[in-house]
Design an enzyme around this catalytic site. Structure first.
Site, mmCIF file in Angstrom:
data_model
loop_
_atom_site.group_PDB
_atom_site.id
_atom_site.type_symbol
_atom_site.label_atom_id
_atom_site.label_comp_id
_atom_site.label_asym_id
_atom_site.label_seq_id
_atom_site.Cartn_x
_atom_site.Cartn_y
_atom_site.Cartn_z
ATOM 1 N N ARG A 165 5.844 -9.624 6.664
ATOM 2 C CA ARG A 165 5.758 -9.191 8.101
ATOM 3 C C ARG A 165 7.004 -9.440 8.966
ATOM 4 O O ARG A 165 7.558 -8.707 9.798
ATOM 5 C CB ARG A 165 4.629 -9.554 8.729
ATOM 6 C CG ARG A 165 4.289 -8.510 10.025
ATOM 7 C CD ARG A 165 2.723 -8.677 10.714
ATOM 8 N NE ARG A 165 2.553 -7.993 11.624
ATOM 9 C CZ ARG A 165 2.116 -7.011 11.927
ATOM 10 N NH1 ARG A 165 1.495 -6.194 10.858
ATOM 11 N NH2 ARG A 165 1.905 -6.365 13.056
ATOM 12 N N ARG B 186 9.953 -7.200 8.946
ATOM 13 C CA ARG B 186 9.807 -5.768 9.260
ATOM 14 C C ARG B 186 10.113 -5.672 10.714
ATOM 15 O O ARG B 186 9.623 -6.664 11.410
ATOM 16 C CB ARG B 186 8.539 -5.170 8.992
ATOM 17 C CG ARG B 186 8.039 -5.389 7.588
ATOM 18 C CD ARG B 186 8.084 -3.966 6.802
ATOM 19 N NE ARG B 186 7.348 -2.718 7.506
ATOM 20 C CZ ARG B 186 6.231 -2.282 7.136
ATOM 21 N NH1 ARG B 186 5.347 -2.777 6.410
ATOM 22 N NH2 ARG B 186 5.955 -1.054 7.759
ATOM 23 N N LYS C 211 0.846 -1.346 -0.087
ATOM 24 C CA LYS C 211 0.047 0.109 0.052
ATOM 25 C C LYS C 211 0.544 1.356 0.096
ATOM 26 O O LYS C 211 0.735 2.273 -0.792
ATOM 27 C CB LYS C 211 -1.000 0.180 1.224
ATOM 28 C CG LYS C 211 -1.795 -1.100 1.198
ATOM 29 C CD LYS C 211 -2.872 -0.939 2.733
ATOM 30 C CE LYS C 211 -1.833 -0.950 3.911
ATOM 31 N NZ LYS C 211 -1.177 -2.055 4.160
ATOM 32 N N THR C 212 1.790 1.273 0.816
ATOM 33 C CA THR C 212 2.649 2.602 1.105
ATOM 34 C C THR C 212 3.620 2.854 -0.075
ATOM 35 O O THR C 212 3.708 3.896 -0.770
ATOM 36 C CB THR C 212 3.298 2.627 2.424
ATOM 37 O OG1 THR C 212 2.673 2.320 3.325
ATOM 38 C CG2 THR C 212 4.171 3.827 2.475
ATOM 39 N N ASP D 186 -1.718 4.771 9.220
ATOM 40 C CA ASP D 186 -0.860 4.577 10.311
ATOM 41 C C ASP D 186 -0.590 5.882 11.227
ATOM 42 O O ASP D 186 -0.249 5.734 12.502
ATOM 43 C CB ASP D 186 0.390 4.056 9.833
ATOM 44 C CG ASP D 186 0.338 2.579 9.235
ATOM 45 O OD1 ASP D 186 -0.721 1.942 9.542
ATOM 46 O OD2 ASP D 186 1.157 2.078 8.805
#
Length: 193
Positions: free
Chosen positions: A127, A130, A20-21, A40
């Site tokens: 994930r 990160r 998304k980002t 966020d």
């Protein structure tokens, strides 16, 4: 920009680590006069207050559920989007986040909605690469992140105007597809790109 020009608001939703980002940043860089807003940035975090923070507590995992809408200041997000629109400070506003299509007051803003999906395995893999603050506990993904995403996805599927994109596709392909559509929408609104 002409004060009568409407701001086109594009929603980019999806699961954690779906791109998304990255997509939003590339689109904002590619379209002059555009801006972006990330959900966020509206996280209450530890500022939520004891009573509301306790409602997000998961005692068996000794952590909080940051994947719920209650962990976000959605009223402030709506207010900030409305301000951008009222000020005509951009031609396109990209709004990205994991719960943007699950908050009714936001839905009327979007001229187009995109939702990036991932398989459970790919989402877990990405994930794990990160660093989060607070850090994910050993069971947080399986007991919180993924089940919450499935709930979100089921709600989003009920909306007929969402374009689903496979987050494992080539990033350039996704970017070019969305960019082409946004340019077409701007052209239909009488704006040059």
């Amino acid at each position: 920009m002409d004060m009568l020009t409407k701001v086109l608001v594009i929603g980019v939703g999806g699961t954690t680590n779906s791109g998304k980002t990255t997509l939003t940043k590339r689109l904002t860089d590619a379209i002059p006069g555009s801006s972006s807003m990330c959900q966020d940035n509206f996280s209450f975090g530890k500022d939520l207050g004891d009573e509301r923070l306790n409602s997000l507590r998961i005692p068996e995992l000794d952590c909080w559920n940051w994947e719920k809408i209650e962990a976000l200041d959605m009223e402030k997000m709506v207010e900030d989007i409305q301000t951008k629109i009222d000020e005509h400070s951009c031609s396109v506003l990209f709004v990205e986040g994991f719960l943007i299509f699950n908050y009714e007051p936001l839905l009327s803003f979007f001229g187009k909605k995109y939702f990036l999906t991932l398989t459970q395995e790919e989402c877990r893999r990405r994930r794990s690469l990160r660093v989060y603050n607070p850090a994910d506990g050993p069971q947080y993904f399986d007991k919180v992140v993924w089940p919450e995403y499935i709930n979100v996805l089921e709600q989003v599927k009920l909306q007929p105007d969402v374009k689903f994109l496979d987050g494992t596709q080539d990033q350039d392909e996704i970017f070019n597809q969305v960019l082409g559509k946004v340019k077409q929408l701007l052209k239909n609104m009488g704006q040059d790109v």
